[in-house]
Structures are given as structure tokens and as C-alpha cells.
Scaffold this motif. Structure first.
Motif, PDB file in Angstrom:
ATOM      1  N   GLU A   1      13.362  -4.087  38.010  1.00  0.00           N
ATOM      2  CA  GLU A   1      11.647  -4.476  38.256  1.00  0.00           C
ATOM      3  C   GLU A   1      11.120  -3.508  39.215  1.00  0.00           C
ATOM      4  O   GLU A   1      10.123  -3.108  38.923  1.00  0.00           O
ATOM      5  CB  GLU A   1      11.583  -5.815  38.759  1.00  0.00           C
ATOM      6  CG  GLU A   1       9.992  -6.326  39.160  1.00  0.00           C
ATOM      7  CD  GLU A   1       9.851  -7.697  39.603  1.00  0.00           C
ATOM      8  OE1 GLU A   1       9.954  -8.573  38.930  1.00  0.00           O
ATOM      9  OE2 GLU A   1       9.785  -7.661  40.673  1.00  0.00           O
ATOM     10  N   MET A   2      11.760  -3.226  40.434  1.00  0.00           N
ATOM     11  CA  MET A   2      11.499  -2.175  41.296  1.00  0.00           C
ATOM     12  C   MET A   2      11.685  -0.894  41.293  1.00  0.00           C
ATOM     13  O   MET A   2      11.384   0.009  42.015  1.00  0.00           O
ATOM     14  CB  MET A   2      11.767  -3.089  42.606  1.00  0.00           C
ATOM     15  CG  MET A   2      11.135  -4.390  43.039  1.00  0.00           C
ATOM     16  SD  MET A   2      11.762  -4.795  44.627  1.00  0.00           S
ATOM     17  CE  MET A   2      10.469  -3.697  45.655  1.00  0.00           C
ATOM     18  N   GLY A   3      12.599  -0.612  40.135  1.00  0.00           N
ATOM     19  CA  GLY A   3      13.160   0.811  40.035  1.00  0.00           C
ATOM     20  C   GLY A   3      14.128   1.218  40.962  1.00  0.00           C
ATOM     21  O   GLY A   3      13.848   2.503  41.239  1.00  0.00           O
ATOM     22  N   ILE A   4      14.495   0.402  41.709  1.00  0.00           N
ATOM     23  CA  ILE A   4      15.696   0.897  42.551  1.00  0.00           C
ATOM     24  C   ILE A   4      16.899   1.494  42.161  1.00  0.00           C
ATOM     25  O   ILE A   4      17.509   2.453  42.609  1.00  0.00           O
ATOM     26  CB  ILE A   4      16.129  -0.387  43.534  1.00  0.00           C
ATOM     27  CG1 ILE A   4      14.732  -1.113  44.114  1.00  0.00           C
ATOM     28  CG2 ILE A   4      17.025   0.041  44.531  1.00  0.00           C
ATOM     29  CD1 ILE A   4      15.132  -2.374  44.774  1.00  0.00           C
TER      30      ILE A   4
ATOM     31  N   SER B   1      13.147  -8.017  49.325  1.00  0.00           N
ATOM     32  CA  SER B   1      11.839  -8.103  48.070  1.00  0.00           C
ATOM     33  C   SER B   1      10.741  -6.954  48.495  1.00  0.00           C
ATOM     34  O   SER B   1      10.146  -6.740  47.667  1.00  0.00           O
ATOM     35  CB  SER B   1      11.262  -9.770  48.474  1.00  0.00           C
ATOM     36  OG  SER B   1      10.405  -9.448  49.499  1.00  0.00           O
ATOM     37  N   LEU B   2      10.705  -6.362  49.621  1.00  0.00           N
ATOM     38  CA  LEU B   2       9.958  -5.350  49.916  1.00  0.00           C
ATOM     39  C   LEU B   2      10.462  -3.796  50.049  1.00  0.00           C
ATOM     40  O   LEU B   2       9.937  -2.818  49.980  1.00  0.00           O
ATOM     41  CB  LEU B   2       9.169  -5.572  51.495  1.00  0.00           C
ATOM     42  CG  LEU B   2       8.752  -7.029  51.642  1.00  0.00           C
ATOM     43  CD1 LEU B   2       8.349  -7.180  52.966  1.00  0.00           C
ATOM     44  CD2 LEU B   2       7.457  -7.132  50.791  1.00  0.00           C
ATOM     45  N   ALA B   3      12.026  -3.959  49.750  1.00  0.00           N
ATOM     46  CA  ALA B   3      12.547  -2.654  49.813  1.00  0.00           C
ATOM     47  C   ALA B   3      12.416  -1.628  48.583  1.00  0.00           C
ATOM     48  O   ALA B   3      11.904  -2.249  47.696  1.00  0.00           O
ATOM     49  CB  ALA B   3      14.098  -2.814  49.837  1.00  0.00           C
ATOM     50  N   ASN B   4      12.401  -0.574  48.730  1.00  0.00           N
ATOM     51  CA  ASN B   4      12.056   0.552  47.630  1.00  0.00           C
ATOM     52  C   ASN B   4      13.028   1.578  47.530  1.00  0.00           C
ATOM     53  O   ASN B   4      12.755   2.762  46.840  1.00  0.00           O
ATOM     54  CB  ASN B   4      10.450   0.898  47.656  1.00  0.00           C
ATOM     55  CG  ASN B   4      10.336   1.803  48.904  1.00  0.00           C
ATOM     56  OD1 ASN B   4      10.994   1.786  49.899  1.00  0.00           O
ATOM     57  ND2 ASN B   4       8.741   2.046  49.105  1.00  0.00           N
ATOM     58  N   HIS B   5      14.049   1.482  48.291  1.00  0.00           N
ATOM     59  CA  HIS B   5      14.912   2.716  48.282  1.00  0.00           C
ATOM     60  C   HIS B   5      16.305   2.144  48.106  1.00  0.00           C
ATOM     61  O   HIS B   5      16.725   1.356  49.033  1.00  0.00           O
ATOM     62  CB  HIS B   5      14.778   3.400  49.458  1.00  0.00           C
ATOM     63  CG  HIS B   5      15.402   4.935  49.392  1.00  0.00           C
ATOM     64  ND1 HIS B   5      16.745   5.199  49.736  1.00  0.00           N
ATOM     65  CD2 HIS B   5      15.045   6.263  49.118  1.00  0.00           C
ATOM     66  CE1 HIS B   5      17.164   6.474  49.547  1.00  0.00           C
ATOM     67  NE2 HIS B   5      16.236   6.971  49.273  1.00  0.00           N
TER      68      HIS B   5
ATOM     69  N   VAL C   1      18.226  -0.806  50.350  1.00  0.00           N
ATOM     70  CA  VAL C   1      18.777  -1.944  49.903  1.00  0.00           C
ATOM     71  C   VAL C   1      20.116  -2.120  50.146  1.00  0.00           C
ATOM     72  O   VAL C   1      20.653  -3.395  50.197  1.00  0.00           O
ATOM     73  CB  VAL C   1      18.627  -2.045  48.136  1.00  0.00           C
ATOM     74  CG1 VAL C   1      19.399  -3.135  47.363  1.00  0.00           C
ATOM     75  CG2 VAL C   1      17.018  -1.671  47.698  1.00  0.00           C
TER      76      VAL C   1
ATOM     77  N   THR D   1       7.269 -12.543  39.485  1.00  0.00           N
ATOM     78  CA  THR D   1       8.147 -11.661  39.733  1.00  0.00           C
ATOM     79  C   THR D   1       9.366 -12.151  40.319  1.00  0.00           C
ATOM     80  O   THR D   1       9.494 -12.636  41.139  1.00  0.00           O
ATOM     81  CB  THR D   1       7.164 -10.448  40.396  1.00  0.00           C
ATOM     82  OG1 THR D   1       6.977 -11.029  41.670  1.00  0.00           O
ATOM     83  CG2 THR D   1       5.759 -10.211  39.729  1.00  0.00           C
TER      84      THR D   1
ATOM     85  N   SER E   1      10.821  -9.783  42.626  1.00  0.00           N
ATOM     86  CA  SER E   1      10.422  -9.837  44.127  1.00  0.00           C
ATOM     87  C   SER E   1       9.940 -10.878  44.748  1.00  0.00           C
ATOM     88  O   SER E   1      10.316 -10.946  46.099  1.00  0.00           O
ATOM     89  CB  SER E   1       9.762  -8.214  44.130  1.00  0.00           C
ATOM     90  OG  SER E   1       8.355  -8.455  43.693  1.00  0.00           O
TER      91      SER E   1
END
Length: 391
Positions: free
Chosen positions: A229-232, A283-287, A291, A355, A357
Motif C-alpha cells: 500500500e505504501m510502496g515500501i 503507519s507513518l513510515a515511508n522508507h 521500517v 486503509t 496504514s
């Protein structure tokens, strides 16, 4: 042999290597599907989940069996059933036999699951008990990791061979069988005049662990979905992260004694609160690097919760009640794991969450609230003890 002998302690701890090994062969599902093309994916996946039903069922039955045949015989019986049932799929392609053997694997594990904790609380007390409960959690995590790695390596040759990994159960059978004495006269004499009771604190902790695991398992069941979902990262990277999470339970178990010694009664609330904060942050991480750090934190703090609660329950339960108290806690844990999808789905609908996240955010927030409840309960218990001492 003295209970203070390191070999005696390792013999008791060795049964923990088998407590969490049922899912170790989950990677064999695709290969088994190819063997049974006319069966649904759900029926094949049932082979992986049915041991949990056996564990849950026999966690209930085990205390009655233990009272009839004793601790040692119960442990050896459970380990032997787990060994024989565990390796059976290596020698058959009959679906019914596969299903029965997987169910019996869970039954065997369920027989000694509570004893993995209660034997430590029966034989030891104070800081030594805390230290060994930490090691118990560490060995459970280590056993799960080792079984999964060996099963995965054997899978490259043949899916049947993966199930030979359960032969490792021979190790605790030999250690426990030869080193732990048949009789527990010293323990029985101490417990003979004590009635088996379930304290209110045991009920609280059992219900508490139910909710903690119902919230925490979001991190296990939905991590791959969060990655996508977050593209991690990819599902494969999510799988690696889950392996890291499990492995971190080993390290938290090793240092649990020191952590408990330093934080004392704050250990449980701090662990649950930090677990909640880690889920919220995830839930807020994007890297991927961030993570990974958060996954390590989740694994570490979650690994502190079980030994903390089992230690605190041991302090309020008499010698005759240790096994039934451990059983109550395990029932709470297993129910929480099983009902995680239902409970989180219910909370999500109430909050209008759609969602993955935000589901992590919700689960983390609920864990933080749980930590506050934990601390309030401990304060109430301390006030009660102080009042009794003053009288």
C-alpha cells in the motif's frame, strides 16, 4: 541433579524450542497444492492452521492430564506426539493423514505449552525466575527461526523433506527425559496443603493478553499489505522483515532479566506502550530502512511482554496453581491471535478506517491505551498490598 545445575535449567528450557514450530513448514503450501490439484487452496492452507486448533484444545485439557500422570510424563508424551505427528507428512501424500498428523502436532504442543512456563515458576523465584522466563522466550523465538530456516533449506530438495525438521524434537526428549527427575516431591510437599485457585489478577492478565495480542497481530498479518500500500517494498521484503521481527524476540528474552531488574513494575506498561508507539510510527513510515528499525523495535518490545506477565502471575499464584495460571494466560494469547481479524475489523468499521496504514495507527493507539490500563492495574494492586501490610 540440583535445580541450580546449568544442565538442569537447559533441560527445562529445551522444551520451549518446540512451542512455536507448527508454522515452520508454511512454505510447503504451493508444492502441496500441486500434489492435490482438485483441492482448494483453503483446504491446503488448513494444514498450516489446524495445529493451532490442536494447541488451543489441549492447552485446556493439559492441566487435567498433568494432575493424573505428572509434569514429566506429560511433557514427554507431548514431545513424542509432536515428533511422530510432525514427521508423518514426510512419508505420505494422503490428505486425510496429513490433516490428522498436523492436528496431532498441535495437540502434542498443547500438552506441554503451559508447562514450558509453569515448570520455571515452580522451581525458581525472584530474579532467577525472571532471567529464565526471559531465556524461555528467547528459546521459543530461536526454535521458530531455526525450524523455519532448516525447513526452507530442505524444501529446495523436496517438500516432504521439510517435515523432517520436526526430528529436532528428539533433543528436548533426551534432555528432559534423562535430566529432569520423575518425582517432584519437594514441590509436591510445598503444594500439598495449597488449594488450586485462580486469582483475580490471573483473570485480568488473561483478558489483558487477549486484547494485547488481538491488537499486536496486526503487525504480523498485515505487514505485507502495508508494504504494498505504501510502496515500501515487496512481499518478499515484508517476509524478511517478519523473520527479523521474530528473531528480535530472542534478544529481548536474553536481556529480560536485566530489563525487569531496572524497570521493575514499569516493565510491562513500558513494553506495551513502546510496542504501540512503534506500530503508530510504522503507519507513518515511508522508507525501508526506517521500517526495518521499527520492525526491530516491535519484535524487541513484544518479546518483553510474555515473560513480564508470566513472572507477575507467578508472584500471585501459589505452587499448586502455577500450571492452571499459565494455561489461562495461553488461552488469552491464542484467542487474541485467532480473533485479531474480527476485532480489528470491528474497531475499523466503528472508526471508518479503510486503509492498512490507518489500521496500524489504530492498533498502535489501542496498545498505548492498554499500557495505561496496565499501569493503573499495577498501581491498584500495589495499594491493595500496602493496605494489607499496614493492617
Amino acid at each position: 541433579m540440583s535445580k541450580n545445575n546449568p544442565l538442569f535449567k537447559f533441560a527445562i528450557l529445551s522444551i520451549s524450542l518446540i512451542c512455536m514450530v507448527a508454522p515452520a513448514v508454511s512454505a510447503t503450501v504451493p508444492d502441496i497444492l500441486s500434489v492435490f490439484p482438485n483441492r482448494s487452496a483453503g483446504s491446503i492452507e488448513l494444514l498450516m492452521s489446524v495445529p493451532n486448533f490442536g494447541i488451543f484444545l489441549f492447552v485446556f485439557i493439559a492441566p487435567m492430564i498433568t494432575r493424573k500422570i505428572g509434569d514429566k510424563t506429560t511433557v514427554l508424551l507431548g514431545l513424542t506426539i509432536a515428533l511422530l505427528a510432525g514427521v508423518t507428512p514426510a512419508f505420505t501424500t494422503n490428505y486425510t493423514l496429513l490433516l490428522i498428523s498436523r492436528f496431532l502436532l498441535g495437540c502434542g504442543i498443547g500438552l506441554f505449552n503451559a508447562l514450558a512456563y509453569s515448570l520455571i515458576t515452580k522451581y525458581y523465584s525472584g530474579e532467577e525466575r525472571n532471567r529464565l522466563l526471559g531465556y524461555q522466550g528467547a528459546l521459543t523465538a530461536l526454535g521458530s527461526t531455526i525450524f523455519s530456516l532448516i525447513a526452507g533449506w530442505l524444501l529446495q530438495f523436496n517438500w516432504h523433506l521439510s517435515y523432517l525438521v520436526y526430528f529436532i524434537a528428539i533433543i528436548p526428549i533426551i534432555l528432559f527425559g534423562f535430566i529432569v527427575p520423575n518425582g517432584q516431591q519437594d514441590l509436591e510437599e510445598n503444594a500439598s496443603d495449597k488449594k488450586v485457585t485462580i486469582e483475580r489478577a490471573v483473570i485480568f492478565y488473561s483478558v489483558y493478553l487477549f486484547f494485547v495480542y488481538a491488537f499486536f497481530m496486526t503487525a504480523i498479518f498485515k505487514l505485507a499489505s502495508l508494504f504494498i500500500e505504501m510502496g515500501i517494498g515487496t512481499p518478499a521484503q515484508a517476509s524478511l522483515s517478519l523473520a527479523i521481527l521474530t528473531a528480535c524476540g530472542f534478544f529481548s528474552g536474553i536481556v529480560f532479566g536485566k530489563v525487569k531488574q531496572g524497570l521493575k513494575s514499569f516493565t510491562g506498561p513500558v513494553a506495551v506502550a513502546c510496542l504501540g508507539v512503534s506500530l503508530v510510527s510504522l503507519s507513518l513510515a515511508n522508507h525501508l530502512v526506517l521500517v526495518t528499525v521499527l520492525v526491530i523495535a516491535i519484535g524487541f518490545f513484544q518479546g518483553l511482554i510474555n515473560p513480564t506477565v508470566f513472572s507477575e502471575v507467578a508472584e500471585v499464584s501459589n505452587a499448586a496453581s502455577q500450571n492452571i495460571a499459565s494455561t489461562c494466560l495461553l488461552v488469552g494469547i491464542n484467542l487474541g491471535v485467532f480473533l485479531n481479524p474480527t476485532i480489528i475489523s470491528g474497531f475499523s468499521k466503528l472508526a471508518g478506517i479503510t486503509t492498512t496504514s490507518t489500521t496500524f495507527l489504530l492498533s498502535g493507539a489501542l496498545l498505548i491505551i492498554s499500557a495505561v490500563i496496565y499501569q493503573l492495574f499495577i498501581q491498584a494492586q500495589n495499594k491493595k498490598v500496602k493496605k494489607v501490610m499496614e493492617q
